[in-house]
Enzyme design. Sequence first.
Site, PDB file in Angstrom:
ATOM      1  N   HIS A  63      -3.368   7.208   3.277  1.00  0.00           N
ATOM      2  CA  HIS A  63      -3.772   5.932   2.680  1.00  0.00           C
ATOM      3  C   HIS A  63      -5.163   5.591   3.200  1.00  0.00           C
ATOM      4  O   HIS A  63      -5.465   5.785   4.384  1.00  0.00           O
ATOM      5  CB  HIS A  63      -2.759   4.854   3.091  1.00  0.00           C
ATOM      6  CG  HIS A  63      -3.170   3.479   2.670  1.00  0.00           C
ATOM      7  ND1 HIS A  63      -3.614   3.188   1.397  1.00  0.00           N
ATOM      8  CD2 HIS A  63      -3.218   2.306   3.356  1.00  0.00           C
ATOM      9  CE1 HIS A  63      -3.909   1.901   1.326  1.00  0.00           C
ATOM     10  NE2 HIS A  63      -3.685   1.348   2.497  1.00  0.00           N
ATOM     11  N   CYS A  72       0.827  -1.220   0.000  1.00  0.00           N
ATOM     12  CA  CYS A  72       0.000   0.000   0.000  1.00  0.00           C
ATOM     13  C   CYS A  72       0.852   1.259   0.000  1.00  0.00           C
ATOM     14  O   CYS A  72       0.395   2.317  -0.431  1.00  0.00           O
ATOM     15  CB  CYS A  72      -0.895   0.023   1.225  1.00  0.00           C
ATOM     16  SG  CYS A  72      -2.067  -1.317   1.231  1.00  0.00           S
ATOM     17  N   ASN A  99     -10.275   0.075  -0.073  1.00  0.00           N
ATOM     18  CA  ASN A  99      -8.811   0.155  -0.063  1.00  0.00           C
ATOM     19  C   ASN A  99      -8.297  -0.309  -1.431  1.00  0.00           C
ATOM     20  O   ASN A  99      -8.369  -1.489  -1.756  1.00  0.00           O
ATOM     21  CB  ASN A  99      -8.288  -0.737   1.064  1.00  0.00           C
ATOM     22  CG  ASN A  99      -6.771  -0.706   1.187  1.00  0.00           C
ATOM     23  OD1 ASN A  99      -6.077  -0.167   0.316  1.00  0.00           O
ATOM     24  ND2 ASN A  99      -6.265  -1.295   2.246  1.00  0.00           N
TER      25      ASN A  99
HETATM   26  O1  UT7 Z   1      -3.896  -1.253   3.512  1.00  0.00           O
HETATM   27  C1  UT7 Z   1      -3.148  -2.239   4.114  1.00  0.00           C
HETATM   28  C2  UT7 Z   1      -3.251  -2.184   5.577  1.00  0.00           C
HETATM   29  N1  UT7 Z   1      -4.478  -2.756   6.054  1.00  0.00           N
HETATM   30  C3  UT7 Z   1      -5.198  -2.172   7.012  1.00  0.00           C
HETATM   31  O2  UT7 Z   1      -4.910  -1.085   7.427  1.00  0.00           O
HETATM   32  C4  UT7 Z   1      -6.347  -2.886   7.633  1.00  0.00           C
HETATM   33  C5  UT7 Z   1      -6.271  -2.769   9.123  1.00  0.00           C
HETATM   34  N2  UT7 Z   1      -7.319  -3.489   9.805  1.00  0.00           N
HETATM   35  C6  UT7 Z   1      -8.625  -3.143   9.765  1.00  0.00           C
HETATM   36  O3  UT7 Z   1      -8.991  -2.221   9.073  1.00  0.00           O
HETATM   37  C7  UT7 Z   1      -9.577  -3.867  10.655  1.00  0.00           C
HETATM   38  O4  UT7 Z   1      -8.854  -4.670  11.558  1.00  0.00           O
HETATM   39  C8  UT7 Z   1     -10.615  -4.740   9.895  1.00  0.00           C
HETATM   40  C9  UT7 Z   1     -11.621  -3.860   9.182  1.00  0.00           C
HETATM   41  C10 UT7 Z   1      -9.910  -5.635   8.908  1.00  0.00           C
HETATM   42  C11 UT7 Z   1     -11.384  -5.587  10.888  1.00  0.00           C
HETATM   43  O5  UT7 Z   1     -12.016  -4.773  11.854  1.00  0.00           O
HETATM   44  P1  UT7 Z   1     -11.870  -5.127  13.399  1.00  0.00           P
HETATM   45  O6  UT7 Z   1     -12.652  -4.121  14.127  1.00  0.00           O
HETATM   46  O7  UT7 Z   1     -10.397  -5.229  13.716  1.00  0.00           O
HETATM   47  O8  UT7 Z   1     -12.603  -6.508  13.484  1.00  0.00           O
HETATM   48  P2  UT7 Z   1     -12.019  -7.929  13.938  1.00  0.00           P
HETATM   49  O9  UT7 Z   1     -11.107  -8.482  12.899  1.00  0.00           O
HETATM   50  O10 UT7 Z   1     -11.521  -7.821  15.337  1.00  0.00           O
HETATM   51  O11 UT7 Z   1     -13.329  -8.756  13.966  1.00  0.00           O
HETATM   52  C12 UT7 Z   1     -14.390  -8.487  14.905  1.00  0.00           C
HETATM   53  C13 UT7 Z   1     -15.504  -9.485  14.639  1.00  0.00           C
HETATM   54  C14 UT7 Z   1     -15.017 -10.928  14.540  1.00  0.00           C
HETATM   55  O12 UT7 Z   1     -16.019 -11.747  15.096  1.00  0.00           O
HETATM   56  P3  UT7 Z   1     -15.836 -12.362  16.571  1.00  0.00           P
HETATM   57  O13 UT7 Z   1     -14.576 -13.161  16.516  1.00  0.00           O
HETATM   58  O14 UT7 Z   1     -15.731 -11.161  17.471  1.00  0.00           O
HETATM   59  O15 UT7 Z   1     -17.074 -13.153  16.748  1.00  0.00           O
HETATM   60  C15 UT7 Z   1     -14.935 -11.171  13.054  1.00  0.00           C
HETATM   61  O16 UT7 Z   1     -15.120 -12.523  12.709  1.00  0.00           O
HETATM   62  O17 UT7 Z   1     -16.114  -9.175  13.373  1.00  0.00           O
HETATM   63  C16 UT7 Z   1     -16.108 -10.354  12.547  1.00  0.00           C
HETATM   64  N3  UT7 Z   1     -15.967  -9.949  11.162  1.00  0.00           N
HETATM   65  C17 UT7 Z   1     -17.026  -9.627  10.402  1.00  0.00           C
HETATM   66  N4  UT7 Z   1     -18.345  -9.590  10.663  1.00  0.00           N
HETATM   67  C18 UT7 Z   1     -19.160  -9.201   9.664  1.00  0.00           C
HETATM   68  C19 UT7 Z   1     -14.825  -9.803  10.435  1.00  0.00           C
HETATM   69  N5  UT7 Z   1     -15.135  -9.401   9.193  1.00  0.00           N
HETATM   70  C20 UT7 Z   1     -16.484  -9.279   9.143  1.00  0.00           C
HETATM   71  C21 UT7 Z   1     -17.392  -8.894   8.144  1.00  0.00           C
HETATM   72  N6  UT7 Z   1     -18.694  -8.861   8.445  1.00  0.00           N
HETATM   73  N7  UT7 Z   1     -16.994  -8.538   6.923  1.00  0.00           N
END
Ligand code: UT7
Length: 329
Positions: A253, A112, A283
Amino acid sequence: MRAIITGVGHFVPDRKLTNKDLEQMVDTSDEWITTRTGIKERRILEKDKGTSYMGVKAAKMVLEQRGISADELDLILVSTATPDMMFPSTAALIQKELKATNCWGFDLSAGCAGFVCALATASQFIETGKYKKIMVIGADKMSSIVNYEDRNTCVLFGDAAGAVLLEPSNTDDLGIEDFLLYLDGSGDKSLYMAGGGSLMPATLETVDNQMHYLYQDGKTVFKFAVTNMADVSKKILEKNRLSGEDIKLFIPHQANLRIIDAAAKKMKINRDQFVINIENYGNTTTATIPLAMSEAYQEGRMQKGDWIVLSTFGAGYTWGSLLFKWAID
Ligand code: UT7
């Protein structure tokens, strides 16, 4: 001699993939995606086209805007994580299509953060006086490496390209003033695509094990991104004796709206000073910054002489900031 941006353009495919569409594909909801990422829709390129197609479109927009022909280019520098193929370079494919007959070029891989790394690299060729016209392109077809059965990643990414033309300036008050770039390979297990390289060439097994898709440990990358994007932006301001109020626009970004908001808060900068378009495109990896810059320019958000800060982070980890003064009337 300073390097100034003398043209900026972008390309996004027509096809939209909305949160509602994704609700039909994986166990997700518009509400989850909107509140956790700020994304509403992303663009998806046709299956039979590659990253170079979008790069050519963005570069053509820049050439037209600047009123020059492709054979005036000295160098084409392409940052991408999704080249059309391993080789030849995407720069070569773009050179051929543009008929840029008097240049050389190469691809640069920094995830990125690629566009900012490419801009910093290109600025050196200008500052030394070696080259006069460099097309810097950031383009990614993320739909080619996203697993549309994995809700953790498929809601995040989209396809796009952005490009700028760099030229020398005879005054010292415009153009690229400074950049700070960092690399920390300890992030190699947080954001990667395992298959298809020399370590794990494609086999039936790598395909069965879904190793040709992007993998991301979102939580780990999130924490890293917030801290480092804010810190590096603060550092470049301090180093150049500037404060947040001196900056017309921050172009970050676009990976997650919460990351941008958290970085703005940490830096105590007004959100209106940030260019944010993640809602419409998701993204787009290395394309986010030139795409946001191009839209901001079209919207008349910067005037000649305005300070602009670019801030980026991504796979590696690679991150950094670039400070410049807008040079287009
Ligand atoms: O550009 C390159 C660099 N990349 C980034 O900067 C991305 C950085 N990370 C993020 O933006 C975030 O971590 C994400 C958007 C990828 C995820 O958000 P989060 O608030 O960190 O969620 P999480 O991964 O902790 O997941 C929370 C919950 C989980 O369920 P449980 O385990 O709490 O039951 C996930 O399974 O949300 C669930 N989950 C979803 N639910 C509905 C993960 N993806 C989804 C989804 N829809 N698409």
